[in-house]
Design an enzyme around this catalytic site. Sequence first.
Site, PDB file in Angstrom:
ATOM      1  N   ASN A   5      -2.479   3.146   5.977  1.00  0.00           N
ATOM      2  CA  ASN A   5      -3.285   3.838   4.981  1.00  0.00           C
ATOM      3  C   ASN A   5      -2.946   5.316   5.160  1.00  0.00           C
ATOM      4  OD1 ASN A   5      -5.168   5.090   3.377  1.00  0.00           O
ATOM      5  ND2 ASN A   5      -6.848   3.742   3.970  1.00  0.00           N
TER       6      ASN A   5
ATOM      7  N   ARG B 294     -17.641   9.901   5.289  1.00  0.00           N
ATOM      8  CA  ARG B 294     -17.020  10.572   4.149  1.00  0.00           C
ATOM      9  C   ARG B 294     -17.220   9.774   2.864  1.00  0.00           C
ATOM     10  NH1 ARG B 294     -10.687  10.320   2.887  1.00  0.00           N
ATOM     11  NH2 ARG B 294     -10.664  11.661   1.069  1.00  0.00           N
TER      12      ARG B 294
ATOM     13  N   ASN C   4      -8.159  12.476   7.065  1.00  0.00           N
ATOM     14  CA  ASN C   4      -9.569  12.332   6.724  1.00  0.00           C
ATOM     15  C   ASN C   4     -10.132  10.932   6.956  1.00  0.00           C
ATOM     16  OD1 ASN C   4      -9.874  15.088   5.849  1.00  0.00           O
ATOM     17  ND2 ASN C   4      -8.664  14.513   4.074  1.00  0.00           N
TER      18      ASN C   4
ATOM     19  N   HIS D  19       0.453  10.195  -1.855  1.00  0.00           N
ATOM     20  CA  HIS D  19       0.795  10.780  -3.153  1.00  0.00           C
ATOM     21  C   HIS D  19       1.692  12.005  -3.048  1.00  0.00           C
ATOM     22  CE1 HIS D  19      -2.514   8.132  -4.011  1.00  0.00           C
ATOM     23  NE2 HIS D  19      -3.280   8.860  -3.232  1.00  0.00           N
TER      24      HIS D  19
ATOM     25  N   ARG E 126      -3.863  10.271  -8.047  1.00  0.00           N
ATOM     26  CA  ARG E 126      -3.843   9.180  -7.077  1.00  0.00           C
ATOM     27  C   ARG E 126      -3.159   7.928  -7.622  1.00  0.00           C
ATOM     28  NH1 ARG E 126      -7.264  10.762  -2.883  1.00  0.00           N
ATOM     29  NH2 ARG E 126      -8.930  12.172  -3.541  1.00  0.00           N
TER      30      ARG E 126
ATOM     31  N   TYR F  83     -15.742   5.102  -0.019  1.00  0.00           N
ATOM     32  CA  TYR F  83     -15.128   4.507   1.167  1.00  0.00           C
ATOM     33  C   TYR F  83     -16.058   3.593   1.959  1.00  0.00           C
ATOM     34  CZ  TYR F  83     -11.629   7.984   0.100  1.00  0.00           C
ATOM     35  OH  TYR F  83     -10.685   8.732  -0.547  1.00  0.00           O
TER      36      TYR F  83
ATOM     37  N   SER G  58     -10.082   2.257  -1.472  1.00  0.00           N
ATOM     38  CA  SER G  58     -10.523   2.327  -2.868  1.00  0.00           C
ATOM     39  C   SER G  58      -9.414   1.838  -3.796  1.00  0.00           C
ATOM     40  CB  SER G  58     -10.909   3.760  -3.237  1.00  0.00           C
ATOM     41  OG  SER G  58      -9.762   4.587  -3.237  1.00  0.00           O
TER      42      SER G  58
ATOM     43  N   GLU H 195       1.306  -1.007   2.730  1.00  0.00           N
ATOM     44  CA  GLU H 195       0.458   0.114   2.308  1.00  0.00           C
ATOM     45  C   GLU H 195      -0.908  -0.430   1.907  1.00  0.00           C
ATOM     46  OE1 GLU H 195       0.280   3.247  -1.458  1.00  0.00           O
ATOM     47  OE2 GLU H 195       2.151   2.183  -1.048  1.00  0.00           O
TER      48      GLU H 195
ATOM     49  N   ARG I 166      -9.268   5.987  -9.959  1.00  0.00           N
ATOM     50  CA  ARG I 166      -9.676   7.312  -9.513  1.00  0.00           C
ATOM     51  C   ARG I 166      -8.895   8.386 -10.257  1.00  0.00           C
ATOM     52  NH1 ARG I 166     -10.072   7.630  -3.288  1.00  0.00           N
ATOM     53  NH2 ARG I 166     -11.153   9.532  -3.898  1.00  0.00           N
TER      54      ARG I 166
ATOM     55  N   ASP J  62      10.748   8.274   3.386  1.00  0.00           N
ATOM     56  CA  ASP J  62      12.046   8.183   4.045  1.00  0.00           C
ATOM     57  C   ASP J  62      11.924   7.539   5.428  1.00  0.00           C
ATOM     58  OD1 ASP J  62      13.139   9.372   1.817  1.00  0.00           O
ATOM     59  OD2 ASP J  62      13.444  11.326   2.775  1.00  0.00           O
TER      60      ASP J  62
END
Length: 145
Positions: free
Chosen positions: A72, A17, A10, A78, A109, A22, A100, A96, A105, A85
């Site tokens: 990202n 979005r 997404n 999640h 999340r 975002y 947001s 990572e 949230r 792995d």
Amino acid sequence: MKILIINGPNLNLLGQREPGIYGKESMEACLEALRGRYPDVELTCYQSNVEGELINKLQEVGFGGVDGVVLNAGAYTHTSVALHDCIRSLTVPVVEVHISNVHRREEFRHHSLISSACRGVICGFGMDSYRLGIESFRSKACGAE
């Protein structure tokens, strides 16, 4: 220096979005700004909505194809033991990032399955999270275990 930004599901819709979460900036605009800010860094970006394609790309570059990966993973953060792995098997560092602040949230999340495999986590700074991820490689912060 070569850095690959990988975006998960997404995130091809950035700028459209849920702009309240975002923002209104597209990934293309973000990349243009990052390339202008870091002309000495070869920045590439890859996006897929498919978990296996993200893993394939990580494996393709994760043994010396780049100096680092800014990841990202979107919602796969999640849910994906497979991404965890994969990241653990790589020789290049992975940071990572989240646009947001995932801890402000929904409860689901709040837990990342990939964080423990990554060198660091950046969240909550909007599209600037990508810049901070790049800075972590430039400052050699990712070299420390």
